[in-house]
Scaffold this motif. Structure first.
Motif, short mmCIF file in Angstrom:
data_model
loop_
_atom_site.label_atom_id
_atom_site.label_comp_id
_atom_site.label_asym_id
_atom_site.label_seq_id
_atom_site.Cartn_x
_atom_site.Cartn_y
_atom_site.Cartn_z
N SER A 7 -3.49 7.24 -10.87
CA SER A 7 -3.41 6.40 -9.67
C SER A 7 -2.00 6.28 -9.13
O SER A 7 -1.79 6.21 -7.92
N ASN A 27 -4.19 -0.38 -3.53
CA ASN A 27 -4.84 0.86 -3.09
C ASN A 27 -6.23 1.06 -3.68
O ASN A 27 -7.15 1.49 -2.98
N LEU A 56 0.81 -1.22 0.00
CA LEU A 56 0.00 0.00 0.00
C LEU A 56 0.84 1.27 0.00
O LEU A 56 0.42 2.29 -0.55
N THR A 57 2.01 1.21 0.62
CA THR A 57 2.81 2.42 0.75
C THR A 57 4.15 2.31 0.02
O THR A 57 5.08 3.08 0.29
N CYS A 94 1.17 -2.06 -5.91
CA CYS A 94 0.84 -0.91 -5.05
C CYS A 94 -0.49 -0.27 -5.45
O CYS A 94 -1.40 -0.14 -4.62
N VAL A 95 -0.63 0.10 -6.71
CA VAL A 95 -1.88 0.79 -7.06
C VAL A 95 -3.07 -0.16 -7.03
O VAL A 95 -4.16 0.23 -6.61
N LYS A 154 -9.75 1.21 -1.75
CA LYS A 154 -10.71 2.32 -1.86
C LYS A 154 -12.10 1.80 -2.20
O LYS A 154 -13.10 2.25 -1.63
N LYS A 179 -1.37 9.53 -7.38
CA LYS A 179 -2.24 9.71 -6.21
C LYS A 179 -1.76 8.88 -5.03
O LYS A 179 -1.77 9.35 -3.90
N TYR A 180 -1.36 7.63 -5.30
CA TYR A 180 -0.92 6.78 -4.20
C TYR A 180 0.58 6.88 -3.97
O TYR A 180 1.15 6.12 -3.20
#
Lengths: 666, 666
Positions: A550, A470, A447-448, A466-467, A474, A553-554
């Motif tokens: 994305s 995320n 996630l990070t 990752c994306v 969401k 954003k993340y």
């Protein structure tokens, strides 16, 4: 790309057979009328049915993959019997029923050509909403199949208009006055000797479709048609002589018939894209446009960076989906085998259900990654250059079992996939083990994650994990917040549909990339592996650009790194430009199958194109309408003055119109 | 949306005339063959030519806008004469030449039907590369028009195959052995009385196209065809009796003929989208699919949030482009007027050139904002429901004067626009005044603007100004850095083409939004204005989502604000769902023109659809190929054992194949 050398040799054998088969004469196909195309399509049945009964199933399926790129219309018409009708029997019939149909000759079309009666005029693929009824008559031990009103007319039934003798009819089972859900019934439509419609069966032609004109789509209405009880497929739900209904222990296994079609579509979308790209890239290497300087040869289209951008990433995508399809087909074959031997209480049940879920959601997501941009030179709009036809057939292709076109298709397919992802996310939070395709959700660190700036395969892989994590998170959060607001779970699912859609889209691209990367890693070391790795990087980075929001954003990439992604994509296109022709040659699609003068292997496009056009349009001796239409036009007298005045006076008419308008309003 | 009440009344008058005109009988158009469609198209000439000679030009153009949504194929065929051929004369002929053609009857088709001979087999719209020659013969005072080789064959010439008597031929002017560039020559193709080809002219049919089948595309080869010197259009370059060539003082003004077509395409893309959306939205309000609970009515498609997402933003886009087209048409009319009266040395020259530049680059950008997603129910794939046909015709529409399809179209059109933007950016840096369409580049503060979080029209407007300024700046910087690396300026332009492409795309969307906002602001206060403002916000915010990466990258919005954008778009779709039917009704497209049972005003779709299909496909008395193809299939005997064995033995064949393969390699 072909799975194995043996597969490639087989494909070459198939291509040679097709090129020599008179049923696959292709030179004039773009100029045939609907009726001619339909008849031509039917001619191919006889030449292909031979292989169904003689070849092992996987060999035959592989042959059909190729046939689909030659003639998608035929593939669909043939596939209605072998994929949908036979698939319905395979997945729905009890062992005794299955043997009955096999012995009757259903594999070799002996006495049975089937169609698939699912959709209705007012109902698309919402199987549960089907309104045709099948009422059990205890007295005679029969079902009465009936179309209660116009909206329940079976609609868009491929093969019904002029091919099928039998139909797998989806209908509401009614026993003792009680609705028992939608089941499948085999209903004979026509007499096998005379082709006369059976009493109570009414069939009509629906006419032209856009693309795939070789299919004879029809509608069917039943008026109290009786079939023996044994003609309901009873592997799952059973109805006894006394009218006792027994429901299946494994409801999830009932709708298998469409899955094989969906898997086939993944292969098909890759193969069709490869065909279109072979044309577009070979032509781009021949066609020149605009000179860089005076008295210089004009530049080849493929040497323009922007043209590279419009073709080479799609080549990478076609290859990526091709590898994904090889892996999926293997998964599906294992799954089918497992399902066919499965009994209630089997210890492998849970495992098979997990696999089914993953195959289902992955194939649903993949089915909607179409050739979303098509590339070919303007000439391609002439039908004979083939690429144009590819577009229409392909767009049509991606809609057959779905109720609404492109947009809602995404709703259905991505929607299904999105639901499964939200549920996998919940599983991950509970620490449950996940299927390999969604295992990335279990790693909290995803996630990070941040890029290390290398933009190599490992970095790209982490980026997608990752994306994807995320956006799935969401979607799950949006669902939870809607559900908490007091609406029903089903409504909450609808309210978060855009987030689910995004989640499914990014998950699917990441999945394709991962499959491609896996295939790269499995290659032997050598220059081919290097090229394949470049193509794989191009696919991953280009899709990062396309879905850039994305990644920013993340926080996986910074804005500057995104600029680097853009220049890497430019650079990879430039580097791969040198190998695009060998790469499309490696797709191994013969000139006969490409059937486009612009996509010829030897590059001699203009002479071939001109000769083809001239042969297809022989000069006519008489102008068809010169005397009737053109001559009077050329010789007509100018308007009389008063005509012009009358025409100029339209303001009076307008005043009149406005008066009428006001009058009708009051 | 119609510009004025008078315009709307005019449109209603046109629709009434069309519905009553037998040439516009539409019930069977989807089932006609290519030859029938072509003949039907020609029938409309006679009924329309009347208006050309009697109506003021702007009224007639408005009529043609409507005709284009009824029958795009006819519009193109008619437009080849009135738009391209006549446009070439208007922009290229000297005043005396212009009068000559007018008196000859070119406006009323008296004795002249023209076509436009620009593209060649090996050359698309690269006018400078055309290879047909026009050699001046001083002895006879004639030009000799000649096709030197196959690649120089005039190709894809609409109207050439069976309509045109004359052609505006683009050819290399050669005087005294010297090439003097590409000029336009009027060449007669056929005798007006007999329609026989003139000596030395060879014309052939190119056959079917994808979509717009009503156009008779052909090819033309000239073999030493002589035309008088006066048949070269000499408004700009002149050739005297003695063979002295005088070049034009205003080279920029020479290529006006395509500009009007491009402007018309903007209106057309809005109108066509409005037609498709009328069908899709009305049908989505009728069609039900999947029940929310047991024994409930199924939900209307339009009530699914994801279906709203797939249609309502496109409705907003069609309206946005419609307003943009109204403004552009006005700009174009003013420009044409200015150009026609312009003389060298005129004090208004600079102003006109600026306007020409803006109109050119804006229309180039707009031409490539097609209906990029199309929406309609699966039934729409049946051609008769019209939306399918809309897709094919529209995709075809956006390519006519461009050499390569969709992708390279973007290259050309966005490419041109991108070049102009880079040059405007350089002007801005030098403090030069800019045209209104690009004035945002002069405001340095735009580059670093941030959202105030309101997401209202003002906020959205600033957002677009911010990203447009930043992407143009990046394109200019990329160009500068490539140019600094030592390659030529032309090459540097190519190397930054992806950045220019992005710049042109974002600039164009921002431009459309600004035009729409301006139109909103000009509305009278009232509920309509509120709805229009919501639609305008939806367009701006939805496009921000679609192009999200740039808004994040340049920091106008934060990630959280982007989430808010997404939920605003969801919310606007939900709110606008209540008014979509009145809004599409306000598009004012009659049922006759929609010509789709699924898009009917009264919503009674299924009965109308069924009746239409049944009427279009009357039952045939005999099956066309049952005896020949189906019966033998149904009655064939199963394969003999030895056949099966032979078929199974394909591994031997494979070994053989591999041997051959190796032999051919060595």
């Amino acid at each position: 790309m072909h799975g194995s050398q043996k597969s490639l040799l087989l494909k070459e054998k198939f291509m040679a057979e097709i090129a020599r088969d008179p049923a696959f004469y292709l030179a004039d196909v773009y100029d045939l009328s609907k009726d001619e195309i339909r008849e031509r399509t039917m001619e191919k049945f006889a030449s292909l049915v031979h292989y169904v009964t003689s070849e092992p199933l996987d060999v035959f399926n592989y042959r059909m993959q190729l046939i689909s790129t030659v003639d998608p219309g035929f593939w669909t018409r043939f596939g209605v019997h072998f994929g949908l009708f036979l698939g319905a029997i395979r997945s729905g019939a009890s062992p005794a029923q299955f043997n009955y149909w096999i012995e009757k000759g259903v594999i070799g079309l002996n006495g049975v050509i089937g169609c698939f009666g699912m959709t209705e005029l007012a109902h698309g693929s919402n199987v549960a909403g089907v309104e045709t009824t099948a009422t059990f008559d205890e007295q005679t031990d029969e079902f009465i199949i009936h179309t209660p009103h116009l909206g329940a007319t079976k609609w868009w039934i491929g093969g019904a208009a002029s091919t099928a003798t039998h139909c797998a009819v989806f209908a509401q089972l009614i026993v003792k006055g009680k609705k028992c859900g939608v089941k499948t019934f085999i209903v004979q439509l026509r007499d096998v000797k005379t082709f006369q419609l059976k009493p109570g069966v009414n069939i009509g032609d629906i006419g032209k479709k856009m693309g795939r004109d070789g299919i004879d789509n029809g509608y069917i209405q039943f008026t109290y048609v009786r079939v023996p009880r044994a003609h309901m497929l009873m592997k799952h739900t059973q109805v006894s002589r006394e009218g006792i209904v027994t429901d299946p222990p494994l409801a999830q296994l009932t709708y298998g018939a469409l899955l094989s079609g969906r898997i086939a579509m993944v292969a098909d979308s890759s193969n069709t894209a490869k065909k279109a790209l072979t044309i577009a890239l070979r032509y781009a290497a021949v066609r020149r446009q605009f000179a860089a300087g005076k008295n210089q040869l004009e530049t080849q289209l493929i040497d323009y960076p922007i043209h590279q951008r419009r073709l080479i990433p799609y080549m990478a995508q076609a290859i990526a989906i091709g590898f994904t399809s090889l892996i999926l087909t293997k998964m599906y074959n294992e799954l089918t085998e497992a399902m066919e031997t499965l009994e209630p209480g089997d210890p492998n049940l849970k495992d098979v259900l997990e696999k089914l879920k993953e195959t289902h959601s992955t194939s649903a997501g993949l089915k909607v990654r179409p050739l979303n941009k098509h590339s070919a030179h303007g000439h391609a709009w002439r039908q004979s250059t083939s690429a144009g036809r590819v577009v229409v057939d392909t767009v049509t292709q991606h809609t057959p079992d779905f109720p609404t076109c492109m947009q809602t298709l995404q709703y259905n397919a991505h929607g299904k996939s999105g639901r499964a992802l939200v549920s996998s996310w919940a599983d991950a939070q509970k620490g449950k083990p996940l299927a390999p395709g969604v295992a990335y959700m279990s790693e909290k660190a995803n996630l990070t994650a941040k890029s290390d700036g290398k933009l190599d395969l490992a970095d790209i892989d982490r980026a997608w994990a990752c994306v994807a994590a995320n956006v799935v998170k969401k979607a799950a959060a949006d669902f939870a917040s809607h559900a908490a607001s007091g609406i029903s779970k089903a409504e909450a699912m609808e309210m978060c549909s855009q987030s689910r859609f995004i989640a499914a889209k990014l998950h699917t691209i990441g999945y394709i990339f991962r499959m491609f990367r896996q295939a790269c890693n499995e290659q032997e070391e050598g220059p081919e592996k290097q090229v394949l790795t470049d193509i794989c990087r191009l696919y991953g980075l280009w899709q990062i650009e396309e879905q850039g929001a994305s990644f920013l954003k993340y926080g996986y990439f910074t804005g500057e790194q995104m600029d680097k992604v853009q220049s890497e994509v430019d650079g990879l296109c430039l580097a791969l430009r040198k190998v695009v022709i060998p790469v499309v040659d490696a797709f191994a699609i013969s000139d006969h199958i490409i059937n486009s003068p612009l996509g010829r292997y030897d590059g001699d496009v203009y002479t071939a194109y001109f000769n083809h056009v001239r042969a297809a349009n022989p000069p006519t001796k008489e102008h068809p309408y010169f005397d009737r239409l053109i001559k009077p036009l050329l010789e007509r007298k100018p308007l009389e003055e008063e005509d012009v005045d009358a025409a100029m006076g339209f303001s009076e008419e307008l005043a009149e119109l406005e008066k009428e308008r006001k009058a009708s309003k009051s």
